[in-house]
Design a protein around this motif. Sequence first.
Motif, PDB file in Angstrom:
ATOM      1  N   LEU A   1      -3.639   3.206  -6.360  1.00  0.00           N
ATOM      2  CA  LEU A   1      -4.276   3.385  -5.037  1.00  0.00           C
ATOM      3  C   LEU A   1      -5.681   3.556  -5.263  1.00  0.00           C
ATOM      4  O   LEU A   1      -6.320   3.061  -4.336  1.00  0.00           O
ATOM      5  CB  LEU A   1      -3.659   4.737  -4.473  1.00  0.00           C
ATOM      6  CG  LEU A   1      -4.249   5.003  -3.051  1.00  0.00           C
ATOM      7  CD1 LEU A   1      -3.890   3.797  -2.184  1.00  0.00           C
ATOM      8  CD2 LEU A   1      -3.460   6.359  -2.562  1.00  0.00           C
TER       9      LEU A   1
ATOM     10  N   PHE B   1       0.012   7.516   2.804  1.00  0.00           N
ATOM     11  CA  PHE B   1      -1.536   6.949   2.297  1.00  0.00           C
ATOM     12  C   PHE B   1      -2.540   8.040   2.355  1.00  0.00           C
ATOM     13  O   PHE B   1      -3.011   8.304   1.262  1.00  0.00           O
ATOM     14  CB  PHE B   1      -1.861   5.741   3.248  1.00  0.00           C
ATOM     15  CG  PHE B   1      -3.368   5.498   2.876  1.00  0.00           C
ATOM     16  CD1 PHE B   1      -3.508   4.625   2.018  1.00  0.00           C
ATOM     17  CD2 PHE B   1      -4.453   5.739   3.754  1.00  0.00           C
ATOM     18  CE1 PHE B   1      -4.996   4.336   1.265  1.00  0.00           C
ATOM     19  CE2 PHE B   1      -5.670   5.384   3.471  1.00  0.00           C
ATOM     20  CZ  PHE B   1      -5.796   4.649   2.142  1.00  0.00           C
TER      21      PHE B   1
ATOM     22  N   ILE C   1       0.843  -1.249  -0.074  1.00  0.00           N
ATOM     23  CA  ILE C   1      -0.105  -0.005   0.142  1.00  0.00           C
ATOM     24  C   ILE C   1       0.883   1.334   0.027  1.00  0.00           C
ATOM     25  O   ILE C   1       0.613   2.390  -0.572  1.00  0.00           O
ATOM     26  CB  ILE C   1      -0.833  -0.179   1.119  1.00  0.00           C
ATOM     27  CG1 ILE C   1      -1.834  -1.062   1.159  1.00  0.00           C
ATOM     28  CG2 ILE C   1      -1.756   1.120   1.212  1.00  0.00           C
ATOM     29  CD1 ILE C   1      -3.043  -1.247   2.233  1.00  0.00           C
TER      30      ILE C   1
ATOM     31  N   VAL D   1      -4.592   1.004   8.149  1.00  0.00           N
ATOM     32  CA  VAL D   1      -4.323   1.822   6.986  1.00  0.00           C
ATOM     33  C   VAL D   1      -3.823   3.322   7.263  1.00  0.00           C
ATOM     34  O   VAL D   1      -2.844   3.838   6.352  1.00  0.00           O
ATOM     35  CB  VAL D   1      -5.817   2.183   6.135  1.00  0.00           C
ATOM     36  CG1 VAL D   1      -5.542   2.941   4.858  1.00  0.00           C
ATOM     37  CG2 VAL D   1      -6.206   0.607   5.466  1.00  0.00           C
TER      38      VAL D   1
END
Length: 719
Positions: free
Chosen positions: A218, A271, A210, A265
């Motif tokens: 993404l 991210f 990720i 996450v």
Amino acid sequence: MSSRYLVKRKYKNLSRYQLYKKEISGHDTSPMFMVPTDGLGHMSHGEVLKALRVLEAALQRFENQRHTIMTQLKVLESNLTTGPDEYLGDSVGLLEIISLINKHNGVKTLLSLLMVPDLGTGCCDLDKCDHSATVGNLQATTLTILNMLTTLDTNIGSQLSDSDEVLQILFSHMVCRATYTRAITLIEHLLILRKNTLQLNTIPGLDRLIGQLDGEYLANFCSILAVTISDLDVYENKTLLYEQSKLRSNIKCLSPLRDINQEFVLSIPEFLPRLVNFATNLPYEPRYEGITMEVDHWIRLIEDSMSDVLNEHNPLIVTDLMERIQPQAIVNQIEALTSPMLQRVESVYVLGLLLLGKQRKEVQTQLAQLRLIPRLSQLFDLFIWKCETYQERVRVPGHLSSCECSPEVALKIQFLRLVHSFCDQSEYRYLMLTPVEYREVCSISAAKMLMQEPTVSTPSNTHISNSGNAEESRTPPTVAQDTTRIGDNELSSSGPRVEPLGGSGLLTQAPVEYPADQMCSGSQGLLSKIVEALKRETTGSTFRFWFSRAIESYLRSANPYADQVFLLRRGLLKHLANSLLMCDSGLNQKEVLQSTFDLLGELLKFNVDAYRRLDNIISTEPRALSVLLLTKIIEKKLFRLVTKNLVDSNMLVRSLVLSSDLFMREGKATEFAARSRTLRHVATFKQRLDFLVQLIKTISVDTLTQLGKDLDLKELETL
């Protein structure tokens, strides 16, 4: 998963081999592999059996070229696609093919192909080969076939979704560009069929993967996040209200997988910034200069795309077009048109989900620092909200002439949901304003605080604390002390005088300084743009529900007075009142009606000047109504709408009762509450009792059930 149960025998024809499955696995030998290649052609679905045989042989390191393996995979794919979806094949025959694949362990064979890193030998014996059958291409086609099988037969999908080993295999194929998109598609489908939510931190190396994703990669991964960080695991199989109530009572003791996945996450560096960059990326397409209607933009995009395809194939005549263009080229062209919009929808949706978990406050802070709101404000300017009805178009069967369906509807809805989640009980909601608008709100708040200051400082008004500091004892003024009205002029750079307004009950907040680059720019902030868009929408527009929810979320705070005044100056109260009087309370208007009532309740709550304005609106015939209508008739129509739709108007009724209690406690507001056309229905005990009787008469068993569901949803928003 072991499939090494084939034993090679040195026949003269090396394509023939014997299966000794029973000796290893204990199961009966499958008769398929006992039939020579020549015999398969005379059997039902013989080409499918032959394809499974070749693929099984490829797993045992037979000298099978990749081109041969790809050919057999294409055979399986073509047999699965010639079904009801294309209106070509027989659904019964398709079920027979799926049953045949299951009977001969075809799913296991396909999964085994995904685990072989060096599948097959070189493509062809020729020095120069036009084939492009790489291992990645083979496994991408395999993923496509598995996705088709799990879609056509949910039993296959359910079995695969319960296997963590299978999911880990699929996640491992996200590393390769050739298999990334198809692996995500299959994973998303399996996670939807999975009975429980997948815990993302159990997938080896997923955090590193990720962390490397960006852009459309993404955005594609957001389809998996949309399933794994939603709250489906909390209320799974809890359809009854009683069961949900019991679960909510113990929710503080629970640690839902949604929150675990969200923490996982959010712990990945970069991210959130990358996700915000993609969701708010400009330019926004399709947009062409000189085109005003949203549909026309998309028609222009499709026409340009078709022109590109025609130029690539250079057709001589139009009738020969479909023969020249390959079906896969059409599919690729459709994906190229729709993928950017769908990817943006997924990214905006995931941002909204991240604002609903335990990390909401932290996410709000990070999104504020990432300038999410000014970016959304720029994106909002490119949306076309008003439904243009002057040009008739051919509608899809089942769609009305006023239907607002378009490729951008999903994005607009998720956009407004994101705004709603960001503003809900957030200290950063003022980023929805421009610096000038925020100074206006601060001036309203300061004027209110000045009204609460004592005019003369006396020892009796001062309290000396133990530390020696003097603390002023501020007494809130009564509602009757306010006799002024709200001006409609906006603040100028010189800072004009802001008249204080009535209605206290709640103290105002001290102003907080926000960085100018995190706020909206231009003459209007995002909040003002949403209000103006709401005022332009028709009473039957489905977007009114989402507009109202976003504004209501902004107002929902401990001290909404200054925010209420800010919106009153922009004509929101008059628009809501008039829209209710003209609203059709049919089934297709239930959500719109409820959201309008809720927003009106938040706008009126504890604000006496808002009630005065509403009285004036009722006393003055709206333009859309006949001049022969009397004030009393308008008042009755409004409250008849309230009592008739108690489920939808229950938040407004609460606001009326609570506001009346506050005004009564202030003493001098008793007379105003008694003569107010809106508050007099709940001003005295007898009036409340009469109003309660009217409400009870409209209640049925079905209404109580719906009311309970509605209240449960309201409680869920506060968790």
